[in-house]
Design an enzyme around this catalytic site. Structure first.
Site, PDB file in Angstrom:
ATOM      1  N   GLY A 129      30.653  -0.514 -20.992  1.00 37.43           N
ATOM      2  CA  GLY A 129      30.063  -0.569 -19.049  1.00 37.43           C
ATOM      3  C   GLY A 129      29.299  -2.172 -19.895  1.00 37.43           C
ATOM      4  N   THR A 185      14.111   1.491 -17.423  1.00 33.88           N
ATOM      5  CA  THR A 185      12.906   1.083 -17.067  1.00 33.88           C
ATOM      6  C   THR A 185      12.769  -0.388 -17.049  1.00 33.88           C
ATOM      7  OG1 THR A 185      11.831   2.630 -18.758  1.00 33.88           O
ATOM      8  CG2 THR A 185      12.442   3.583 -16.567  1.00 33.88           C
ATOM      9  N   ASP A 214      13.598  -4.630 -15.392  1.00 32.32           N
ATOM     10  CA  ASP A 214      14.431  -6.038 -15.281  1.00 32.32           C
ATOM     11  C   ASP A 214      14.073  -5.684 -13.303  1.00 32.32           C
ATOM     12  OD1 ASP A 214      15.118  -7.395 -16.587  1.00 32.32           O
ATOM     13  OD2 ASP A 214      17.726  -6.576 -16.863  1.00 32.32           O
ATOM     14  N   GLU A 242      27.303   0.880 -14.185  1.00 33.03           N
ATOM     15  CA  GLU A 242      26.459  -0.160 -13.241  1.00 33.03           C
ATOM     16  C   GLU A 242      27.195  -0.109 -12.112  1.00 33.03           C
ATOM     17  OE1 GLU A 242      24.204  -2.485 -15.357  1.00 33.03           O
ATOM     18  OE2 GLU A 242      23.654  -1.416 -17.828  1.00 33.03           O
ATOM     19  N   TYR A 243      27.001   0.271 -11.065  1.00 30.33           N
ATOM     20  CA  TYR A 243      26.242   1.483 -10.825  1.00 30.33           C
ATOM     21  C   TYR A 243      27.157   2.421 -10.211  1.00 30.33           C
ATOM     22  CZ  TYR A 243      22.209  -0.370 -13.039  1.00 30.33           C
ATOM     23  OH  TYR A 243      21.095  -1.447 -13.954  1.00 30.33           O
ATOM     24  N   ASN A 285      27.876  -7.022 -16.969  1.00 37.76           N
ATOM     25  CA  ASN A 285      28.658  -7.988 -16.947  1.00 37.76           C
ATOM     26  C   ASN A 285      30.322  -7.246 -16.387  1.00 37.76           C
ATOM     27  OD1 ASN A 285      27.237  -9.603 -17.618  1.00 37.76           O
ATOM     28  ND2 ASN A 285      27.745  -9.904 -19.525  1.00 37.76           N
TER      29      ASN A 285
END
Length: 407
Positions: free
Chosen positions: A123, A230, A232, A166-167, A126
């Site tokens: 994953g 946790t 960005d 994501e996500y 990108n």
């Protein structure tokens, strides 16, 4: 009399065996308590961005640069999803076939020879969400994917899978992803655990995404570890002013939803939702986010920006600097507020938010206070792995281990 004597001897032997067993239990219990007190039972997940093997000069990072003493699990990033099955995204880099570099086999061999676990991540940002949403929407799709994972993991020698979708319910996903994600984890858990492998997941730190994308009690039921990303919270691509990459707590000047975007609130959201503390890992960035300021003389938190800062010499990504690119540059003006654990730096039109040993120590100790399962770092190739800044090799990762009392 002889029979009685034999019975007596047998009773004595039995008692001796029981006492020996009890001593063993007591010793094991004391050892377990000692390990708990020392922190050796805490996990340290170390992600490796395999693309760093293509960087030049001191930025080149290969499998043999990994210090396995500082990690309990090493995670190889990333593989992808094609036609509903797991695939290599860079066969030359990952695999041995066709005269490839075979980094995956080197990675799993390193882990095995040093007594730690290796995981294969699929994953990442990108890869997006749409194809994962489509794969997870049916039982047939989930089964097909899980079977491909087991085959791939075992062929390359990994100890399990790290799912980094994501996500769910975002970025092209659908509201049903929340339930489908749980069903996907259930299938992966059944198939991987049956073969003695792990299933871990990397999840969002954003409270809205958490609420819409994860059935937390069931996620906690099926996943062996939950690594919370946790970091960005603020980036030059999403914000119009300077902001902290990974703030531990909200700041007095925060307004609106910004009050929710911090490490403590993210972890507490997972805990309040029903995630087992011992399965939660606090994510720690080994990199910084950079901004280009509108005005050279306006360099406080919340100052207006033009966009991302200049790319690093080795990482070559605008708005991003590895820690070794930060600590090797003496020109930064560093601002540290011990009261609020706020750290940032600036020089001319460049502005930087990052973590250093001080902030990492504070965060890791808070993770211990919350009885979390440990810490995850993103990612190995961003730390000062050569020790060029004079603080030894892996100064940030070493700080994590010291705070956890693993070294």
């Amino acid at each position: 009399m002889k029979l009685t004597s034999n019975i007596y001897v047998g009773v004595l032997v039995t008692i001796a065996l029981i006492l020996q067993t009890c001593k063993g239990f007591i010793r094991d219990f004391k050892d377990h308590r000692r390990l708990q007190e020392k922190g050796d039972d805490r996990a340290v997940f170390c992600y490796y961005g395999s693309w760093a093997s293509y960087r030049w000069g001191v930025g080149t990072f290969n499998v043999d640069n990994i210090d396995t003493r500082l990690c309990s699990h090493i995670v190889y990033a990333f593989t992808g999803l094609r036609d509903g099955v797991i695939v290599s995204l860079d066969q030359y880099n990952d695999l041995e076939e066709n005269w490839g570099k075979g980094l995956m086999k080197k990675f799993t061999t390193l882990a095995r020879n040093n007594g730690i676990k290796s995981l294969l991540a699929i994953g990442g940002w990108n890869e997006g969400s749409t194809k994962y949403s489509e794969m997870a929407a049916t039982q047939e799709g989930r089964e097909k994917f899980a079977d491909s994972v087991v085959s791939f993991v075992e062929k390359q020698g990994f100890n399990g899978l790290d799912l980094d979708w994501e996500y769910p319910a975002r970025r092209g996903g659908v509201p049903e992803d929340k339930d489908h994600f749980t069903l996907l984890l259930k299938v992966l858990s059944e198939k991987l655990h049956a073969r003695g492998h792990l299933i871990t997941i990397a999840v969002s730190a954003d409270p809205k995404t958490i609420a819409n994308g994860y059935d937390i009690p069931n996620v906690g039921k099926y996943a062996d570890y939950i690594t919370v990303m946790t970091f960005d919270y603020h980036t030059p691509s999403s914000d119009t002013v300077t902001g902290l990459n990974s703030p531990l707590d909200s700041l007095p000047q925060d307004t609106g939803y910004n009050k929710e975007l911090n490490v403590k609130n993210s972890i507490n959201t997972w805990l309040k939702g029903g995630a087992p503390p011992n399965k939660l890992l606090l994510g720690t960035p080994l990199y910084g986010r950079t901004y280009r300021l509108w005005y050279e003389d306006q360099h406080d938190l919340g100052s207006p920006i033009l966009g991302p800062g200049d790319a690093g010499l080795y990482t070559q990504e605008a708005g991003f600097l590895a820690y070794y690119e930060i600590c090797s540059n003496p020109d930064w003006n560093i601002v540290w507020n011990a009261t609020s654990s706020v750290l940032y730096a600036y020089k001319t039109y460049q502005w930087l938010s990052y973590d250093d040993p001080n902030t990492i120590t504070i965060k890791t100790k808070w993770a211990l206070e919350k009885n979390l399962g440990g810490v995850m770092v993103w990612s190995l190739e961003s730390d000062d792995f050569h020790g060029n800044c004079g603080k030894g090799t892996y100064p940030l990762l070493t700080t994590v281990n010291k705070a956890l009392q693993r070294v």
